[in-house]
Design a protein around this motif. Structure first.
Motif, mmCIF file in Angstrom:
data_model
loop_
_atom_site.group_PDB
_atom_site.id
_atom_site.type_symbol
_atom_site.label_atom_id
_atom_site.label_comp_id
_atom_site.label_asym_id
_atom_site.label_seq_id
_atom_site.Cartn_x
_atom_site.Cartn_y
_atom_site.Cartn_z
ATOM 1 N N ALA A 2 0.837 -1.208 0.000
ATOM 2 C CA ALA A 2 0.000 0.000 0.000
ATOM 3 C C ALA A 2 0.868 1.253 0.000
ATOM 4 N N ARG A 3 0.368 2.263 -0.680
ATOM 5 C CA ARG A 3 1.053 3.550 -0.741
ATOM 6 C C ARG A 3 0.155 4.612 -0.145
ATOM 7 N N LYS A 4 0.787 5.635 0.417
ATOM 8 C CA LYS A 4 0.040 6.697 1.075
ATOM 9 C C LYS A 4 0.397 8.048 0.478
ATOM 10 N N THR A 5 -0.598 8.898 0.394
ATOM 11 C CA THR A 5 -0.423 10.270 -0.055
ATOM 12 C C THR A 5 0.184 11.071 1.092
ATOM 13 N N VAL A 6 1.261 11.790 0.813
ATOM 14 C CA VAL A 6 1.953 12.534 1.872
ATOM 15 C C VAL A 6 2.327 13.941 1.421
ATOM 16 N N ILE A 7 2.558 14.778 2.418
ATOM 17 C CA ILE A 7 3.187 16.082 2.220
ATOM 18 C C ILE A 7 4.423 16.078 3.111
ATOM 19 N N ILE A 8 5.550 16.454 2.548
ATOM 20 C CA ILE A 8 6.816 16.458 3.275
ATOM 21 C C ILE A 8 7.249 17.902 3.488
ATOM 22 N N ARG A 9 7.559 18.235 4.736
ATOM 23 C CA ARG A 9 8.016 19.582 5.088
ATOM 24 C C ARG A 9 9.325 19.476 5.857
ATOM 25 N N PHE A 10 10.038 20.563 5.909
ATOM 26 C CA PHE A 10 11.234 20.680 6.737
ATOM 27 C C PHE A 10 10.935 21.691 7.831
ATOM 28 N N ASP A 11 11.378 21.417 9.064
ATOM 29 C CA ASP A 11 11.062 22.340 10.149
ATOM 30 C C ASP A 11 11.971 23.554 10.204
ATOM 31 N N SER A 12 13.002 23.564 9.354
ATOM 32 C CA SER A 12 13.913 24.716 9.319
ATOM 33 C C SER A 12 14.738 24.684 8.042
ATOM 34 N N ALA A 13 15.342 25.809 7.739
ATOM 35 C CA ALA A 13 16.248 25.866 6.585
ATOM 36 C C ALA A 13 17.445 24.940 6.805
ATOM 37 N N GLU A 14 17.883 24.822 8.044
ATOM 38 C CA GLU A 14 19.015 23.944 8.354
ATOM 39 C C GLU A 14 18.674 22.484 8.062
ATOM 40 N N ALA A 15 17.461 22.064 8.445
ATOM 41 C CA ALA A 15 17.036 20.686 8.165
ATOM 42 C C ALA A 15 16.959 20.450 6.659
ATOM 43 N N TYR A 16 16.448 21.435 5.932
ATOM 44 C CA TYR A 16 16.384 21.333 4.470
ATOM 45 C C TYR A 16 17.793 21.180 3.884
ATOM 46 N N LYS A 18 20.464 20.145 5.272
ATOM 47 C CA LYS A 18 21.100 18.907 5.727
ATOM 48 C C LYS A 18 20.513 17.666 5.053
ATOM 49 N N HIS A 19 19.185 17.632 4.859
ATOM 50 C CA HIS A 19 18.529 16.383 4.458
ATOM 51 C C HIS A 19 17.879 16.383 3.072
ATOM 52 N N ASP A 20 17.862 17.495 2.368
ATOM 53 C CA ASP A 20 17.125 17.526 1.099
ATOM 54 C C ASP A 20 17.592 16.451 0.124
ATOM 55 N N ALA A 21 18.882 16.300 -0.061
ATOM 56 C CA ALA A 21 19.376 15.302 -1.019
ATOM 57 C C ALA A 21 18.941 13.897 -0.612
ATOM 58 N N GLU A 22 18.960 13.605 0.687
ATOM 59 C CA GLU A 22 18.543 12.285 1.163
ATOM 60 C C GLU A 22 17.037 12.093 0.996
ATOM 61 N N VAL A 23 16.253 13.142 1.250
ATOM 62 C CA VAL A 23 14.801 13.071 1.050
ATOM 63 C C VAL A 23 14.495 12.758 -0.415
ATOM 64 N N ASP A 72 5.074 2.580 3.275
ATOM 65 C CA ASP A 72 5.339 2.748 4.702
ATOM 66 C C ASP A 72 6.837 2.763 4.993
ATOM 67 N N ASP A 73 7.606 1.954 4.275
ATOM 68 C CA ASP A 73 9.055 1.900 4.475
ATOM 69 C C ASP A 73 9.700 3.255 4.178
ATOM 70 N N ALA A 74 9.323 3.862 3.056
ATOM 71 C CA ALA A 74 9.886 5.171 2.696
ATOM 72 C C ALA A 74 9.440 6.238 3.698
ATOM 73 N N ILE A 75 8.188 6.169 4.138
ATOM 74 C CA ILE A 75 7.680 7.137 5.115
ATOM 75 C C ILE A 75 8.477 7.026 6.411
ATOM 76 N N LYS A 76 8.772 5.804 6.856
ATOM 77 C CA LYS A 76 9.561 5.610 8.072
ATOM 78 C C LYS A 76 10.953 6.210 7.914
ATOM 79 N N LYS A 77 11.600 5.951 6.765
ATOM 80 C CA LYS A 77 12.939 6.503 6.521
ATOM 81 C C LYS A 77 12.917 8.027 6.599
ATOM 82 N N LEU A 78 11.890 8.637 6.020
ATOM 83 C CA LEU A 78 11.789 10.097 6.045
ATOM 84 C C LEU A 78 11.547 10.611 7.458
ATOM 85 N N ILE A 85 9.341 16.559 8.373
ATOM 86 C CA ILE A 85 7.984 16.313 8.843
ATOM 87 C C ILE A 85 7.187 15.668 7.707
ATOM 88 N N VAL A 86 6.603 14.513 7.968
ATOM 89 C CA VAL A 86 5.809 13.796 6.968
ATOM 90 C C VAL A 86 4.360 13.798 7.428
#
Length: 92
Positions: A2-16, A18-23, A72-78, A85-86
């Motif tokens: 099963a797949r889920k519809t999501v919106i992905i946010r970053f809580d700060s510019a620093e998080a973006y 740091k993690h954008d490439a991995e996201v 669900d696996d990808a959502i957990k990784k994120l 924030i997922v």
């Protein structure tokens, strides 16, 4: 799986920064594409949406795009990334 519809946010510019490439990598590995809707903000908000009754992936009823919702696996990784924030549709 099963797949889920999501919106992905970053809580700060620093998080973006740091993690954008991995996201992007997690999304691409899970969906097979890095083509999806992104809000023109800093940090951006990524939209991975689906219209389940139509069986068509879409950013809205107007713009049809090709990114698939996430497993669900990808959502957990994120969610494991600090500052990422997922939001899962229907679980607000």
């Amino acid at each position: 799986m099963a797949r889920k519809t999501v919106i992905i946010r970053f809580d700060s510019a620093e998080a973006y920064n740091k993690h954008d490439a991995e996201v992007i990598s997690i999304i691409k590995e899970d969906t097979g594409t890095d083509n999806f809707i992104s809000n023109p903000s800093y940090p951006p908000i990524y939209h991975l949406l689906v219209l389940p009754d139509a069986g068509v992936q879409a950013a809205s009823v107007v713009h049809i795009i090709q990114p698939a919702p996430l497993t669900d696996d990808a959502i957990k990784k994120l969610k494991d990334l600090d500052g990422v924030i997922v939001q899962i549709q229907g679980e607000e």
